[in-house]
Design a protein around this motif. Sequence first.
Motif, PDB file in Angstrom:
ATOM      1  N   LYS A  70       0.831  -1.195   0.000  1.00  0.00           N
ATOM      2  CA  LYS A  70       0.000   0.000   0.000  1.00  0.00           C
ATOM      3  C   LYS A  70       0.870   1.250   0.000  1.00  0.00           C
ATOM      4  N   ILE A  71       0.380   2.250  -0.650  1.00  0.00           N
ATOM      5  CA  ILE A  71       1.076   3.527  -0.731  1.00  0.00           C
ATOM      6  C   ILE A  71       0.532   4.461   0.342  1.00  0.00           C
ATOM      7  N   VAL A  72      -0.781   4.478   0.481  1.00  0.00           N
ATOM      8  CA  VAL A  72      -1.430   5.289   1.506  1.00  0.00           C
ATOM      9  C   VAL A  72      -1.488   4.464   2.792  1.00  0.00           C
ATOM     10  N   GLU A  73      -1.153   5.079   3.890  1.00  0.00           N
ATOM     11  CA  GLU A  73      -1.258   4.419   5.199  1.00  0.00           C
ATOM     12  C   GLU A  73      -2.711   4.532   5.660  1.00  0.00           C
ATOM     13  N   TRP A  74      -3.513   3.577   5.183  1.00  0.00           N
ATOM     14  CA  TRP A  74      -4.959   3.635   5.407  1.00  0.00           C
ATOM     15  C   TRP A  74      -5.338   3.618   6.874  1.00  0.00           C
ATOM     16  N   ASP A  75      -4.641   2.849   7.681  1.00  0.00           N
ATOM     17  CA  ASP A  75      -4.964   2.795   9.109  1.00  0.00           C
ATOM     18  C   ASP A  75      -4.767   4.162   9.755  1.00  0.00           C
ATOM     19  N   LEU A  76      -3.684   4.828   9.409  1.00  0.00           N
ATOM     20  CA  LEU A  76      -3.447   6.183   9.943  1.00  0.00           C
ATOM     21  C   LEU A  76      -4.516   7.154   9.469  1.00  0.00           C
ATOM     22  N   LEU A  77      -4.839   7.083   8.194  1.00  0.00           N
ATOM     23  CA  LEU A  77      -5.847   7.982   7.633  1.00  0.00           C
ATOM     24  C   LEU A  77      -7.203   7.760   8.294  1.00  0.00           C
ATOM     25  N   ARG A  78      -7.570   6.496   8.464  1.00  0.00           N
ATOM     26  CA  ARG A  78      -8.866   6.193   9.095  1.00  0.00           C
ATOM     27  C   ARG A  78      -8.887   6.594  10.577  1.00  0.00           C
ATOM     28  N   SER A  79      -7.754   6.460  11.244  1.00  0.00           N
ATOM     29  CA  SER A  79      -7.723   6.867  12.648  1.00  0.00           C
ATOM     30  C   SER A  79      -7.857   8.379  12.786  1.00  0.00           C
ATOM     31  N   LYS A  80      -7.410   9.095  11.790  1.00  0.00           N
ATOM     32  CA  LYS A  80      -7.493  10.555  11.827  1.00  0.00           C
ATOM     33  C   LYS A  80      -8.861  11.077  11.386  1.00  0.00           C
ATOM     34  N   PHE A  81      -9.436  10.462  10.346  1.00  0.00           N
ATOM     35  CA  PHE A  81     -10.667  10.992   9.752  1.00  0.00           C
ATOM     36  C   PHE A  81     -11.835  10.020   9.755  1.00  0.00           C
ATOM     37  N   GLY A  82     -11.657   8.831  10.300  1.00  0.00           N
ATOM     38  CA  GLY A  82     -12.681   7.805  10.183  1.00  0.00           C
ATOM     39  C   GLY A  82     -13.802   7.868  11.182  1.00  0.00           C
ATOM     40  N   ILE A  83     -13.881   8.929  11.964  1.00  0.00           N
ATOM     41  CA  ILE A  83     -14.924   9.036  12.986  1.00  0.00           C
ATOM     42  C   ILE A  83     -16.302   9.130  12.330  1.00  0.00           C
ATOM     43  N   LYS A  84     -16.409   9.946  11.310  1.00  0.00           N
ATOM     44  CA  LYS A  84     -17.685  10.125  10.621  1.00  0.00           C
ATOM     45  C   LYS A  84     -17.745   9.155   9.441  1.00  0.00           C
ATOM     46  N   PRO A  85     -18.753   8.306   9.385  1.00  0.00           N
ATOM     47  CA  PRO A  85     -18.863   7.343   8.280  1.00  0.00           C
ATOM     48  C   PRO A  85     -18.845   8.039   6.917  1.00  0.00           C
ATOM     49  N   GLY A  86     -18.027   7.500   6.019  1.00  0.00           N
ATOM     50  CA  GLY A  86     -17.953   8.033   4.666  1.00  0.00           C
ATOM     51  C   GLY A  86     -16.994   9.186   4.479  1.00  0.00           C
ATOM     52  N   LEU A  87     -16.476   9.739   5.581  1.00  0.00           N
ATOM     53  CA  LEU A  87     -15.602  10.906   5.457  1.00  0.00           C
ATOM     54  C   LEU A  87     -14.292  10.564   4.755  1.00  0.00           C
ATOM     55  N   VAL A  88     -13.695   9.443   5.108  1.00  0.00           N
ATOM     56  CA  VAL A  88     -12.435   9.046   4.465  1.00  0.00           C
ATOM     57  C   VAL A  88     -12.640   8.897   2.967  1.00  0.00           C
ATOM     58  N   GLU A  89     -13.719   8.255   2.574  1.00  0.00           N
ATOM     59  CA  GLU A  89     -13.993   8.048   1.154  1.00  0.00           C
ATOM     60  C   GLU A  89     -14.194   9.382   0.434  1.00  0.00           C
ATOM     61  N   LYS A  90     -14.862  10.328   1.081  1.00  0.00           N
ATOM     62  CA  LYS A  90     -15.062  11.653   0.474  1.00  0.00           C
ATOM     63  C   LYS A  90     -13.729  12.382   0.328  1.00  0.00           C
ATOM     64  N   LEU A  91     -12.898  12.309   1.341  1.00  0.00           N
ATOM     65  CA  LEU A  91     -11.587  12.956   1.276  1.00  0.00           C
ATOM     66  C   LEU A  91     -10.725  12.325   0.191  1.00  0.00           C
ATOM     67  N   VAL A  92     -10.763  11.016   0.113  1.00  0.00           N
ATOM     68  CA  VAL A  92      -9.971  10.309  -0.900  1.00  0.00           C
ATOM     69  C   VAL A  92     -10.482  10.659  -2.300  1.00  0.00           C
ATOM     70  N   ALA A  93     -11.793  10.743  -2.456  1.00  0.00           N
ATOM     71  CA  ALA A  93     -12.354  11.103  -3.763  1.00  0.00           C
ATOM     72  C   ALA A  93     -11.919  12.515  -4.174  1.00  0.00           C
ATOM     73  N   ALA A  94     -11.924  13.434  -3.232  1.00  0.00           N
ATOM     74  CA  ALA A  94     -11.488  14.803  -3.534  1.00  0.00           C
ATOM     75  C   ALA A  94     -10.005  14.833  -3.896  1.00  0.00           C
TER      76      ALA A  94
ATOM     77  N   ILE B  40      -4.471   4.543  -8.492  1.00  0.00           N
ATOM     78  CA  ILE B  40      -5.136   3.245  -8.617  1.00  0.00           C
ATOM     79  C   ILE B  40      -5.594   2.756  -7.250  1.00  0.00           C
ATOM     80  N   GLU B  41      -4.723   2.901  -6.271  1.00  0.00           N
ATOM     81  CA  GLU B  41      -5.067   2.494  -4.903  1.00  0.00           C
ATOM     82  C   GLU B  41      -6.250   3.310  -4.378  1.00  0.00           C
ATOM     83  N   MET B  42      -6.230   4.601  -4.626  1.00  0.00           N
ATOM     84  CA  MET B  42      -7.302   5.476  -4.177  1.00  0.00           C
ATOM     85  C   MET B  42      -8.626   5.122  -4.864  1.00  0.00           C
ATOM     86  N   ALA B  43      -8.560   4.801  -6.143  1.00  0.00           N
ATOM     87  CA  ALA B  43      -9.769   4.444  -6.889  1.00  0.00           C
ATOM     88  C   ALA B  43     -10.432   3.218  -6.281  1.00  0.00           C
ATOM     89  N   GLY B  44      -9.618   2.295  -5.777  1.00  0.00           N
ATOM     90  CA  GLY B  44     -10.173   1.116  -5.118  1.00  0.00           C
ATOM     91  C   GLY B  44     -10.965   1.471  -3.872  1.00  0.00           C
TER      92      GLY B  44
END
Length: 116
Positions: free
Chosen positions: A6-30, A107-111
């Motif tokens: 993995k290129i993105v440290e997903w666990d770190l990202l989710r621990s920082k922004f994963g409180i609100k459901p869907g927020l990580v996905e919205k940030l990644v999409a942006a 590619i990783e983000m698109a997933g």
Amino acid sequence: MDQTSKIVEWDLLRSKFGIKPGLVEKLVAAAHGSQLNKPSEVREAISAGQFDVLAKLAHGVRGTAANLHALSVQALAGEVETLAIAQNQMAFTKGTELAELVDAMLIEMAGVISGA
């Protein structure tokens, strides 16, 4: 998303922004949208020998990578930026590597965006 490479440290990202459901996905999409053309823009700057443009592109990629906890992208983008500011020819070699790494990150983000 569970990936062995993995290129993105997903666990770190989710621990920082994963409180609100869907927020990580919205940030990644942006972030995905803002970076989508960066690999081709980096390659164009390299082809044209434009150190100044390459430095600006690398700076932007570095900031987005930092926000996503994509540490390898962040580090390489910082290196490219520094080399480009110094007008060191190595900026073009490292810039090519950066374009490839950003392609892989996209590619990783698109997933994540698609829920894969």
